[in-house]
Design an enzyme around this catalytic site. Structure first.
Site, PDB file in Angstrom:
ATOM      1  N   TYR A 186     -15.974  15.552 -15.738  1.00  0.00           N
ATOM      2  CA  TYR A 186     -16.453  14.161 -15.655  1.00  0.00           C
ATOM      3  C   TYR A 186     -17.536  14.035 -14.583  1.00  0.00           C
ATOM      4  CZ  TYR A 186     -15.999   9.052 -15.386  1.00  0.00           C
ATOM      5  OH  TYR A 186     -16.223   7.708 -15.397  1.00  0.00           O
ATOM      6  N   ASP A 235      -7.277  17.518 -15.109  1.00  0.00           N
ATOM      7  CA  ASP A 235      -7.605  16.151 -15.524  1.00  0.00           C
ATOM      8  C   ASP A 235      -7.209  16.056 -16.997  1.00  0.00           C
ATOM      9  OD1 ASP A 235      -8.788  13.824 -16.497  1.00  0.00           O
ATOM     10  OD2 ASP A 235     -10.479  13.941 -15.113  1.00  0.00           O
ATOM     11  N   LYS A 294      -8.182   4.808 -19.458  1.00  0.00           N
ATOM     12  CA  LYS A 294      -8.437   5.274 -20.823  1.00  0.00           C
ATOM     13  C   LYS A 294      -7.167   5.151 -21.666  1.00  0.00           C
ATOM     14  CE  LYS A 294     -12.237   6.113 -18.664  1.00  0.00           C
ATOM     15  NZ  LYS A 294     -12.562   7.383 -18.038  1.00  0.00           N
ATOM     16  N   ARG A 299       0.841  -1.218   0.000  1.00  0.00           N
ATOM     17  CA  ARG A 299       0.000   0.000   0.000  1.00  0.00           C
ATOM     18  C   ARG A 299       0.866   1.254   0.000  1.00  0.00           C
ATOM     19  NH1 ARG A 299      -1.758   2.332   4.427  1.00  0.00           N
ATOM     20  NH2 ARG A 299      -1.968   0.427   5.630  1.00  0.00           N
TER      21      ARG A 299
HETATM   22  C1  LIG Z   1     -13.044   7.847 -16.742  1.00  0.00           C
HETATM   23  C2  LIG Z   1     -12.690   9.194 -16.283  1.00  0.00           C
HETATM   24  C3  LIG Z   1     -12.472   9.474 -14.924  1.00  0.00           C
HETATM   25  C4  LIG Z   1     -12.646   8.436 -13.840  1.00  0.00           C
HETATM   26  O1  LIG Z   1     -11.778   7.372 -13.972  1.00  0.00           O
HETATM   27  P1  LIG Z   1     -12.068   5.853 -13.512  1.00  0.00           P
HETATM   28  O2  LIG Z   1     -10.824   5.171 -13.891  1.00  0.00           O
HETATM   29  O3  LIG Z   1     -13.278   5.395 -14.255  1.00  0.00           O
HETATM   30  O4  LIG Z   1     -12.326   5.881 -12.045  1.00  0.00           O
HETATM   31  C5  LIG Z   1     -12.096  10.760 -14.579  1.00  0.00           C
HETATM   32  N1  LIG Z   1     -11.956  11.734 -15.507  1.00  0.00           N
HETATM   33  C6  LIG Z   1     -12.189  11.498 -16.815  1.00  0.00           C
HETATM   34  C7  LIG Z   1     -12.032  12.615 -17.797  1.00  0.00           C
HETATM   35  C8  LIG Z   1     -12.550  10.229 -17.254  1.00  0.00           C
HETATM   36  O5  LIG Z   1     -12.785  10.026 -18.557  1.00  0.00           O
END
Ligand SMILES: *Cc1c(COP(=O)(O)O)cnc(C)c1O
Length: 408
Positions: free
Chosen positions: A111, A183, A208, A58
């Site tokens: 998001y 982000d 992603k 962790r």
């Molecule tokens: C998918 C996504 C998230 C969240 O991520 P997870 O891996 O699904 O928890 C946050 N910001 C954006 C822009 C995303 O596309």
């Protein structure tokens, strides 16, 4: 090897790991929860931070570290913190920098769950938030309050495809002592490096583009300086939202091809976006690479490419969108993006269903918008697939409103 001077494709392959004592060329999976100390003095030195090494997964693990160091090097940051999901990365940022009475300014079309976590959970602890269209930096300036601790932007944003001027927003935020978090999921470090533009922390859902193969959920944070890194790492460790070694291994493996995946997908996307603009069923196409995109010039300045996310509006609105989604065959009807396969979805009824119609409009998109995440298939097949699905859309809209009653 010092990888600082290398190009991004070389960093993708080499940063963060060199063959270990066994000579293993690929990053080994250290599937262990805990690490043996050589003796009591060694254990004590590790806990006191007087020696580098591993204690407990962790807190840190060599497989996870390989990923953290690679992404930190891509983003030109001082350290990475891998997390169990993108959302746990968001939660870590909120926990690290906010307290009761603090205020956040955020992109309106951020998001969905990122906004939900703030408005439903952090609001209960007295954190205030304001959502504005950050594609105009002046909106950020007007939303700033004396207690604004964080300016949280998503650029390009989802699914509006709005691009925000990271450098301009960082100047505004820093003048008031607020941190800037970006982000960067939609762009990936291959196309945009927010820390170079003045941001303090970069965040990714590695689910992603970074992993890119639709087989892992994960997140990562990269900090600009050691103090921010320490703070984030400490919150990740105490909240227990660490990544797992096997998860990290898969992400490292996927990450190596980020450059060629992004190049191919954005080449497909440009061709599809131009083609979509000419289809009679399509009212509007939003792709950052098109001159018609309102922030095309900003994107050109701020990014190294336009990516592979397209949003488009069908003339037939909501129903036409549904017909299209039910009839694609090469593209898959699924949420998520950034993988090798093309995905299609309907934000108003799926990813952004928790927002009110008014909030959706304020965030810059309508109920008839379709989100198309372009993969690396042959572009001819993707276009033919869309065309045959659009034929169903036009066949439906040409049908008489009332079915003939029939003859006696
Ligand atoms: C998918 C996504 C998230 C969240 O991520 P997870 O891996 O699904 O928890 C946050 N910001 C954006 C822009 C995303 O596309």
């Amino acid at each position: 090897m010092d990888t600082k001077h290398l190009g991004i494709n070389s960093k993708l392959i080499h940063a963060g790991y060199k063959p270990d004592a066994t000579g293993s060329v690929s990053v080994p999976i250290y599937q262990t929860s805990t690490f043996a100390f050589k003796n009591a003095a060694h254990g004590a030195a590790l806990f006191a931070g007087e020696e580098d090494g591993y204690i407990y997964t962790r807190i840190g693990n060599p497989t996870i570290k390989a990923l953290e160091e690679n992404v930190a090097s891509l983003e030109n940051g001082c350290g990475g913190i891998a997390t169990s999901s993108g959302m746990s990365a968001v939660c870590t940022v909120y926990l690290a920098f906010l307290e009761s009475g603090a205020h956040v300014v955020s992109t309106a079309s951020v998001y969905g769950p990122t906004r939900g976590l703030m408005e439903k959970e952090f609001a209960r602890f007295g954190v205030q938030s304001t959502y504005v269209d950050t594609s105009d930096a002046e909106n950020v300036r007007h939303a700033m309050k004396p207690n604004t601790r964080l300016v949280y932007i998503e650029s390009p944003a989802n699914p509006s495809m709005q691009v925000s001027d990271i450098a301009a927003i960082a100047t505004i935020a820093h003048a008031q002592g607020a941190l800037v978090v970006v982000d960067n999921t939609f762009a990936s470090p291959y196309l945009q490096r927010p820390l170079d533009l003045g941001a303090d922390v970069v965040l990714h859902s590695v689910t992603k583009f970074i992993n890119g193969h639709a087989d892992v959920v994960g997140g990562i944070l990269v900090a600009k300086d050691p103090a921010l890194y320490k703070r984030l790492r400490s919150v990740m460790i105490s909240s227990g939202c660490n990544m797992d070694p096997h998860q990290a291994f898969l992400v490292v493996r996927g990450l190596k091809t980020l450059g060629i995946r992004v190049e191919r997908a954005q080449q497909n996307a440009m061709e599809i976006a131009r083609w979509l603009e000419e289809q009679p069923e399509v009212a509007m196409v939003r792709y950052i690479g098109l001159e018609s995109h309102p922030q095309h010039e900003l994107a050109k300045r701020q990014m190294n490419g336009y990516g592979s996310m397209i949003s488009f509006e069908l003339k037939g609105g909501f129903e036409a969108g549904r017909t299209l989604m039910d009839n694609v065959r090469v593209a898959t009807l699924a949420v998520s993006l950034g993988g090798v396969e093309t995905l299609i979805e309907h934000p108003a009824s799926m990813t952004h269903a928790s927002m009110s119609p008014e909030a959706r409009r304020a965030a810059g998109f309508t109920d008839g918008l379709v989100r198309y995440a372009v993969g690396i298939e042959d572009v001819e097949d993707l276009i033919a697939d869309l065309r045959q699905a659009l034929d169903f859309v036009s066949a439906k809209s040409n049908k008489p409103k009332h079915e003939p009653v029939g003859t006696l």
